[in-house]
Scaffold this motif. Structure first.
Motif, PDB file in Angstrom:
ATOM      1  N   CYS A 182       0.834  -1.211   0.000  1.00 57.55           N
ATOM      2  CA  CYS A 182       0.000   0.000   0.000  1.00 57.55           C
ATOM      3  C   CYS A 182       0.864   1.254   0.000  1.00 57.55           C
ATOM      4  N   THR A 183       2.160   1.078   0.197  1.00 59.38           N
ATOM      5  CA  THR A 183       3.071   2.224   0.147  1.00 59.38           C
ATOM      6  C   THR A 183       2.998   2.919  -1.220  1.00 59.38           C
ATOM      7  N   VAL A 184       2.568   2.196  -2.264  1.00 65.20           N
ATOM      8  CA  VAL A 184       2.487   2.817  -3.598  1.00 65.20           C
ATOM      9  C   VAL A 184       1.420   3.922  -3.645  1.00 65.20           C
ATOM     10  N   TYR A 185       0.491   3.939  -2.681  1.00 69.86           N
ATOM     11  CA  TYR A 185      -0.556   4.974  -2.670  1.00 69.86           C
ATOM     12  C   TYR A 185      -0.106   6.238  -1.932  1.00 69.86           C
ATOM     13  N   GLY A 186       1.001   6.148  -1.155  1.00 67.96           N
ATOM     14  CA  GLY A 186       1.419   7.289  -0.336  1.00 67.96           C
ATOM     15  C   GLY A 186       0.265   7.741   0.539  1.00 67.96           C
ATOM     16  N   GLN A 187       0.121   9.078   0.700  1.00 66.04           N
ATOM     17  CA  GLN A 187      -1.066   9.592   1.414  1.00 66.04           C
ATOM     18  C   GLN A 187      -2.152   9.864   0.379  1.00 66.04           C
ATOM     19  N   PRO A 188      -3.149   8.993   0.289  1.00 63.92           N
ATOM     20  CA  PRO A 188      -4.175   9.182  -0.740  1.00 63.92           C
ATOM     21  C   PRO A 188      -5.094  10.364  -0.421  1.00 63.92           C
ATOM     22  N   ASP A 189      -5.643  10.970  -1.486  1.00 73.14           N
ATOM     23  CA  ASP A 189      -6.550  12.110  -1.298  1.00 73.14           C
ATOM     24  C   ASP A 189      -7.928  11.639  -0.864  1.00 73.14           C
ATOM     25  N   VAL A 190      -8.319  10.452  -1.306  1.00 79.13           N
ATOM     26  CA  VAL A 190      -9.659   9.942  -1.003  1.00 79.13           C
ATOM     27  C   VAL A 190      -9.516   8.567  -0.341  1.00 79.13           C
ATOM     28  N   LEU A 191     -10.296   8.348   0.723  1.00 75.97           N
ATOM     29  CA  LEU A 191     -10.256   7.053   1.432  1.00 75.97           C
ATOM     30  C   LEU A 191     -11.637   6.396   1.410  1.00 75.97           C
ATOM     31  N   PRO A 192     -11.728   5.064   1.424  1.00 72.02           N
ATOM     32  CA  PRO A 192     -10.611   4.126   1.347  1.00 72.02           C
ATOM     33  C   PRO A 192     -10.006   4.090  -0.058  1.00 72.02           C
ATOM     34  N   VAL A 193      -8.829   3.470  -0.181  1.00 73.92           N
ATOM     35  CA  VAL A 193      -8.184   3.414  -1.489  1.00 73.92           C
ATOM     36  C   VAL A 193      -8.631   2.185  -2.268  1.00 73.92           C
ATOM     37  N   THR A 194      -8.983   2.416  -3.518  1.00 74.45           N
ATOM     38  CA  THR A 194      -9.280   1.293  -4.419  1.00 74.45           C
ATOM     39  C   THR A 194      -8.033   1.058  -5.261  1.00 74.45           C
ATOM     40  N   GLU A 195      -8.066  -0.015  -6.036  1.00 75.14           N
ATOM     41  CA  GLU A 195      -6.905  -0.344  -6.871  1.00 75.14           C
ATOM     42  C   GLU A 195      -6.693   0.705  -7.955  1.00 75.14           C
ATOM     43  N   SER A 196      -7.734   1.513  -8.255  1.00 78.27           N
ATOM     44  CA  SER A 196      -7.528   2.537  -9.276  1.00 78.27           C
ATOM     45  C   SER A 196      -7.167   3.893  -8.675  1.00 78.27           C
ATOM     46  N   THR A 197      -7.066   3.980  -7.366  1.00 71.87           N
ATOM     47  CA  THR A 197      -6.529   5.200  -6.741  1.00 71.87           C
ATOM     48  C   THR A 197      -5.136   5.444  -7.318  1.00 71.87           C
ATOM     49  N   PRO A 198      -4.874   6.686  -7.778  1.00 75.38           N
ATOM     50  CA  PRO A 198      -3.564   6.923  -8.397  1.00 75.38           C
ATOM     51  C   PRO A 198      -2.415   6.649  -7.421  1.00 75.38           C
ATOM     52  N   ARG A 199      -1.348   6.077  -7.954  1.00 77.69           N
ATOM     53  CA  ARG A 199      -0.152   5.878  -7.142  1.00 77.69           C
ATOM     54  C   ARG A 199       0.559   7.226  -7.015  1.00 77.69           C
ATOM     55  N   LYS A 200       1.229   7.413  -5.894  1.00 81.49           N
ATOM     56  CA  LYS A 200       1.939   8.686  -5.667  1.00 81.49           C
ATOM     57  C   LYS A 200       3.435   8.480  -5.860  1.00 81.49           C
ATOM     58  N   ASP A 201       4.164   9.593  -5.982  1.00 84.42           N
ATOM     59  CA  ASP A 201       5.629   9.484  -5.986  1.00 84.42           C
ATOM     60  C   ASP A 201       6.049   8.791  -4.702  1.00 84.42           C
ATOM     61  N   ALA A 202       6.971   7.872  -4.809  1.00 90.67           N
ATOM     62  CA  ALA A 202       7.355   7.097  -3.627  1.00 90.67           C
ATOM     63  C   ALA A 202       8.082   7.981  -2.621  1.00 90.67           C
ATOM     64  N   GLU A 203       7.834   7.710  -1.341  1.00 91.65           N
ATOM     65  CA  GLU A 203       8.487   8.444  -0.249  1.00 91.65           C
ATOM     66  C   GLU A 203       9.891   7.910   0.021  1.00 91.65           C
ATOM     67  N   SER A 204      10.186   6.692  -0.446  1.00 95.62           N
ATOM     68  CA  SER A 204      11.488   6.087  -0.135  1.00 95.62           C
ATOM     69  C   SER A 204      11.918   5.210  -1.300  1.00 95.62           C
ATOM     70  N   PRO A 205      13.223   4.926  -1.384  1.00 96.29           N
ATOM     71  CA  PRO A 205      13.678   3.972  -2.414  1.00 96.29           C
ATOM     72  C   PRO A 205      12.955   2.634  -2.281  1.00 96.29           C
ATOM     73  N   TYR A 206      12.700   2.175  -1.039  1.00 97.63           N
ATOM     74  CA  TYR A 206      11.946   0.925  -0.869  1.00 97.63           C
ATOM     75  C   TYR A 206      10.599   1.016  -1.587  1.00 97.63           C
ATOM     76  N   GLY A 207       9.853   2.081  -1.291  1.00 94.65           N
ATOM     77  CA  GLY A 207       8.531   2.249  -1.922  1.00 94.65           C
ATOM     78  C   GLY A 207       8.658   2.308  -3.437  1.00 94.65           C
ATOM     79  N   ASN A 208       9.720   2.969  -3.895  1.00 94.24           N
ATOM     80  CA  ASN A 208       9.915   3.079  -5.342  1.00 94.24           C
ATOM     81  C   ASN A 208      10.172   1.719  -5.984  1.00 94.24           C
ATOM     82  N   THR A 209      10.872   0.826  -5.250  1.00 92.64           N
ATOM     83  CA  THR A 209      11.114  -0.506  -5.846  1.00 92.64           C
ATOM     84  C   THR A 209       9.776  -1.209  -6.105  1.00 92.64           C
TER      85      THR A 209
END
Ligand code: NAD
Ligand code: WQD
Length: 338
Positions: free
Chosen positions: A126-153
């Motif tokens: 779920c790290t791929v969602y970062g802090q989502p604008d709308v909750l709960p997150v669905t699979e089509s919630t846009p992914r955010k820029d990763a906060e860490s290299p781990y999240g980016n992987t």
């Protein structure tokens, strides 16, 4: 019997998944370099399943070793857990994370291509969602820029999988985006084994109650949430393991060149204070904690919309937060001060 290669199968989620696969009549084969686990897990898996699960110690980014395994076991699918997962360390040493997490997936994919293995379940987050604008997150919630290299992987690996499936390599792939895995097997024979000081909340809670840590610091009590603390979707690891079984079975029914992604959570958000209350209730322990400063980079609140996995895979979580805390505590008691 269908043989499923579990990379990182001696780890926290992989070991629980091995148990669920055996229960369902599948044959797991484990590869793990034991960089974040130990051999004792294999003994425990034998006690739990009554089976000597084939185990290969080594790097799943080593294609020669994968070929050797394939020579002994006709693998029909892969569940790829193996990765490094310490967010802070990934910021200090990004290359280690890109090399292992992205590099091992690329090797696995070329191995699959060479051997004609079709099915892959990938551990995303779920790290791929970062802090989502709308909750709960669905699979089509846009992914955010990763906060860490781990999240980016995790984002990069998801993108690689999409491209591979588009390239008509004859693959069938599911990425599972886990929310926050907690709990342990109810037997207390397997569970999470954090090395050093835990980064995650629940191991810190149980280690504090066990007297290994003096005090838990709650990272921030002044967020814009009902009780001021951050909210997450805590999913019992045995339920999470079951989602992998559903995913691998579902892949077997799909046409080639299939890709899909599913959230795996409970659909409910709980605050840090609710986790502590649940822990105190089921363990009978009074936890020593204090509200401290916010942790930089923390997501304030996130929880999953799970309708897709409910409908498509027929997967529902069965275990509650209280049961997660009970099992985490029993696991802590079983391992003592390790
Ligand atoms: P874990 O560290 O307990 O298990 C990972 C296992 O992989 C370990 O046993 C480790 O020794 C092994 N490993 C690492 N690199 C390897 C390599 N190159 N070759 C062979 N073995 C290797 O972690 P986990 O919590 O079970 O996580 C499993 C997967 O789920 C990871 O991909 C992780 O990023 C992902 N994930 C975890 C969480 C979480 O909070 N636990 C949340 C979301 C996603
Ligand atoms: C949970 C909550 C903390 C420790 C991490 C990774 C993420 C994903 C899941 C893999 C937060 C609070 C924690 C403590 C606290 N992993 N907390 N005191 O932040 O959701 O995410 O694990 O993909 O990538 O970043 O999990 O367990 O660290 O924290 O108050 O000592 O507990 O602030 O609200 P998180 P966590």
């Amino acid at each position: 019997m269908k043989k499923i290669l579990i990379t990182g199968g001696a780890g926290y989620i992989g070991s629980h998944t091995a148990v669920e696969l055996v229960k369902a009549g599948l044959q797991p084969v484990i590869i793990d370099d034991l960089s974040n686990s130990n051999r004792q897990v294999l003994e425990r898996l034998k006690e739990l399943t009554g089976q000597d699960i084939p185990f290969f110690e080594g790097d799943c980014g080593d294609q020669a070793l994968l070929n050797q395994i394939f020579g002994l076991h006709r693998i029909s699918g892969i569940i790829h857990f193996a990765a490094y997962k310490a967010v802070g360390e990934s910021t200090e040493n990004p290359l280690k994370y890109y090399q292992n997490n992205v590099g091992s997936l690329m090797t696995i994919l070329s191995f699959m291509k060479e051997k004609g293995i079709k099915d892959l379940v990938f551990s995303s987050s779920c790290t791929v969602y970062g802090q989502p604008d709308v909750l709960p997150v669905t699979e089509s919630t846009p992914r955010k820029d990763a906060e860490s290299p781990y999240g980016n992987t995790k984002k990069i690996c998801e993108d690689i999988l999409v491209d591979m499936v588009k390239s008509e390599a004859g693959l069938r792939v599911i990425s599972l985006r886990y929310f926050n895995p907690v709990g342990a097997h109810s037997s207390a024979k397997i569970g999470e084994l954090p090395l050093g000081t835990p980064n995650n909340l629940v191991p810190f809670v149980t280690q504090t109650a066990a007297g290994i840590r003096e005090k838990l610091t709650v990272f921030g009590g002044d967020y814009d949430t009902p009780d001021g603390t951050c909210i997450r979707d805590y999913i019992h690891v045995v339920d999470l393991a079951d989602a992998h079984l559903r995913a691998i079975e579902y892949l077997g029914e799909q046409e080639m060149n299939f890709y899909d992604v599913f959230n795996v959570g409970t659909g409910t958000g709980n605050s840090v204070l609710e986790v502590i209350q649940s822990f105190e209730k089921v363990s009978g322990q009074k936890l020593n904690y204090e509200i401290g400063p916010r942790r930089p980079g923390d997501v304030i609140q996130v929880w999953a919309d799970t309708q897709k996995i409910n409908k498509v895979l027929g997967w529902y979580p069965k275990l509650s937060l209280d049961e997660s805390m009970r099992d985490s505590w029993n696991w802590q008691l079983a391992i003592g001060d390790k």
